[in-house]
Scaffold this active site. Structure first.
Site, short mmCIF file in Angstrom:
data_model
loop_
_atom_site.label_atom_id
_atom_site.label_comp_id
_atom_site.label_asym_id
_atom_site.label_seq_id
_atom_site.Cartn_x
_atom_site.Cartn_y
_atom_site.Cartn_z
CE LYS A 1 -1.59 1.61 4.10
NZ LYS A 1 -1.30 3.01 4.41
CG ASN A 2 2.32 2.69 3.58
OD1 ASN A 2 1.16 3.03 3.33
ND2 ASN A 2 2.74 2.42 4.80
CB CYS B 1 -3.57 11.12 12.34
SG CYS B 1 -3.04 9.45 12.08
NE ARG C 1 0.78 10.12 10.17
CZ ARG C 1 0.30 9.16 9.39
NH1 ARG C 1 -0.86 8.61 9.67
NH2 ARG C 1 0.96 8.75 8.34
CG ASP D 1 3.37 1.33 9.31
OD1 ASP D 1 3.01 2.17 10.14
OD2 ASP D 1 3.60 1.59 8.11
NE ARG E 1 -7.01 4.32 5.85
CZ ARG E 1 -6.04 4.76 6.63
NH1 ARG E 1 -6.20 4.82 7.91
NH2 ARG E 1 -4.90 5.18 6.12
N1 EPU Z 1 7.09 14.17 10.90
C1 EPU Z 1 7.36 15.47 11.20
N2 EPU Z 1 7.21 16.40 10.21
C2 EPU Z 1 6.83 16.06 8.94
C3 EPU Z 1 6.57 14.74 8.66
C4 EPU Z 1 6.70 13.80 9.66
O1 EPU Z 1 7.72 15.82 12.33
O2 EPU Z 1 6.72 16.95 8.09
C5 EPU Z 1 7.21 13.15 11.96
C6 EPU Z 1 5.92 12.38 12.18
O3 EPU Z 1 5.07 13.06 13.08
C7 EPU Z 1 6.42 11.06 12.69
C8 EPU Z 1 7.73 10.86 11.92
O4 EPU Z 1 8.13 12.17 11.50
O5 EPU Z 1 6.72 11.16 14.07
C9 EPU Z 1 7.63 9.95 10.72
O6 EPU Z 1 6.55 10.36 9.89
P1 EPU Z 1 6.51 10.11 8.33
O7 EPU Z 1 6.37 11.42 7.63
O8 EPU Z 1 7.67 9.25 7.93
O9 EPU Z 1 5.17 9.31 8.15
P2 EPU Z 1 4.26 9.37 6.86
O10 EPU Z 1 5.10 9.55 5.67
O11 EPU Z 1 3.13 10.29 7.09
C10 EPU Z 1 4.39 6.81 6.31
C11 EPU Z 1 3.42 5.68 6.20
C12 EPU Z 1 2.90 5.31 7.57
C13 EPU Z 1 4.10 4.92 8.45
C14 EPU Z 1 5.11 6.07 8.49
C15 EPU Z 1 6.38 5.72 9.24
C16 EPU Z 1 2.49 6.02 4.02
C17 EPU Z 1 1.32 6.36 3.19
N3 EPU Z 1 2.32 6.08 5.33
O12 EPU Z 1 3.66 7.89 6.88
O13 EPU Z 1 2.07 4.18 7.39
O14 EPU Z 1 3.67 4.63 9.75
O15 EPU Z 1 5.49 6.43 7.15
O16 EPU Z 1 7.01 4.64 8.67
O17 EPU Z 1 3.53 5.68 3.50
C18 EPU Z 1 0.32 2.71 7.89
O18 EPU Z 1 0.52 2.16 6.80
O19 EPU Z 1 -0.41 2.21 8.79
C19 EPU Z 1 0.97 3.97 8.18
C20 EPU Z 1 0.55 4.81 9.12
#
Ligand code: EPU
Length: 450
Positions: free
Chosen positions: A22-23, A117, A122, A313, A405
């Protein structure tokens, strides 16, 4: 809204097929907005999140066809639209992945902020910082990110944040930089396999990218991205979930297709709990992993970290497993330190868990017992389903839309392995007909029920 009714305490054994990630699929689908030609994808999982992103892409001028199951052909028909509406974005945070490609290809993007969320705070500040470093003019107004740039300019930028790098932030900035003028160097880039898969797809589209899978990605901008055919990588989180299903039910599951190199940390922690993991080749000739439960699970300590660490995850699913392990386990999440809503629901199934900040301490119990529980997010639902499979009696997991999802028909996959999971509609039935009763009896009933 569906629920699962699980008759637990059954060993799961047999072969399971994992869907595409998915991701990885979501940012790859969004990347079509940066390309001229068709993007033909295979191993796209059939999931609610994929459908949500398709709806959003269609409003942004993308035509989508599904020539066969798990295949998706995408092509941009018009490049005029640039607004990703709140009503579509709020359904799924990964919608933010359209920001980078829209901005780079159309020169402007107006994308709703995703909103709250259940797994913790996030923010998207790192996405915006990266795109601003590429020369975009960015402001947030009325709940929307409004970004503009005639042409992005390559530069060196740093994507590290307080919890490590950002996965979808790296996807956004990397995709945008493929069309920027000159060279971009992303320092503290996310190393997750899903970022690498997106990078490989972008390379097929004509992008020049080096350093994928390392914290330093270098991109030489090109004038246009063309066409590509790409197969999405197998879902490492679904693979881990199925390995844990074998472990928690005392079973034995062969899982294919897999990328064992994406699962090193997960395999290592499962082996510490006593699970036997073997590499093999599935019937289809594709790489497989075989997970076999031990006679008794052993407690352990683990910390969810950015890749190549244990994925956040899988934290909830591992916690479900450790509820059954002999001894005291300690689970910490350093990526989403508040991602613990599943703990209280696991307690309803008989688990002993105490949470202290980003850490949960789990006292293993010899048995879990079925109960009614409520899913709060995607991976929490998976953890509750796993615990329900191991629990004695019946477990009802409500709000299964969270699970749908991110897992393609998980109930069917578990049932093929010997599980007994029934999906049914959880909408309240019609109210019982009103019967006028004795008002004194009614008053007595109220008094007894408190
Ligand atoms: N963060 C920040 N600032 C940002 C972005 C992130 O401080 O601008 C923080 C977040 O709050 C978190 C950490 O950095 O503490 C990591 O967040 P990240 O941005 O890597 O998460 P994401 O890209 O929003 C993806 C996956 C998530 C998975 C995370 C971590 C997708 C669509 N989602 O989210 O997947 O948990 O990376 O590996 O790729 C899931 O599939 O259940 C899921 C939540």
């Amino acid at each position: 809204m569906d629920k699962f009714v699980i008759e637990g305490d059954r060993q799961l054994t047999g072969r399971a097929r994992v869907s595409g990630s998915k991701n990885a699929a979501l940012p790859i689908m969004a990347a079509v907005l940066a390309a001229d030609g068709p993007l033909q994808l295979s191993a796209v999982p059939d999931l609610a999140d994929v459908h949500s992103l398709l709806r959003l892409l269609e409003t942004l001028g993308v035509h989508a066809e599904r020539p066969a199951e798990n295949q998706l052909d995408l092509v941009v028909e018009t490049t005029q639209p640039h607004v990703a509406d709140y009503d579509l974005v709020r359904r799924m945070r990964a919608s933010i992945c359209v920001l980078g490609p829209l901005l780079a290809r159309r020169g402007r993007a107006c994308v709703s902020l995703p909103g709250g969320c259940n797994i913790g705070h996030r923010p998207i500040d790192l996405h915006l910082k990266g795109l601003a470093a590429l020369g975009a003019d960015i402001r947030v107004e009325r709940g929307y990110v409004i970004a503009q740039a005639t042409r992005l300019r390559g530069t060196s930028l740093f994507l590290g944040g307080p919890y490590g790098s950002t996965v979808t932030g790296t996807c956004n900035v990397m995709t945008a930089a493929t069309l920027a003028e000159g060279r971009t160097v992303i320092e503290a880039a996310a190393c997750e396999p899903e970022v690498v898969d997106l990078g490989n797809c972008l390379r097929q589209l004509g992008a020049k990218i080096e350093g994928l899978g390392t914290p330093r990605i270098e991109i030489d901008g090109v004038d246009r991205l063309g066409t590509a055919q790409h197969r999405v990588i197998p879902d490492r989180i679904e693979t881990a979930t199925l390995m844990i299903a074998a472990a928690i039910t005392g079973g034995h599951i062969e899982i294919t297709p897999v990328r064992p190199d994406h699962l090193v940390a997960v395999c290592e922690v499962l082996e510490r709990t006593g699970v036997r993991i073997e590499r093999s080749t599935g019937d289809d000739g594709l790489p497989a992993l075989v997970a076999t439960a031990p006679a008794a699970l052993v407690a352990t300590t683990l910390t969810a970290l950015p890749y190549p660490g244990i994925p956040t995850d899988v934290q909830a699913q591992l916690m479900a497993l450790l509820c059954r392990a002999e001894g005291i386990s300690v689970v910490t999440d350093k990526v989403f330190p508040d991602r613990f809503l599943h703990a209280a629901e696991l307690v309803r199934l008989g688990a002993r868990i105490v949470r202290e900040g980003p850490t949960a301490v789990i006292h293993g119990v010899p048995r879990l017992s079925g109960a009614n529980v409520m899913a709060s997010d995607l991976r929490a639902s998976a953890a509750l389903v796993l615990a329900g499979l191991a629990a004695e009696g019946t477990t009802t997991v409500r709000r299964i839309y969270h699970l749908d999802r991110g897992y393609q028909r998980l109930d069917e996959k578990l049932n093929r392995l010997g599980g007994q999971v029934t999906r049914s509609d959880d909408r309240p039935g019609p109210a019982p007909p009103h019967r006028a009763g004795d008002p004194r009896k009614h008053a007595r009933r109220l008094a007894t029920n408190g």
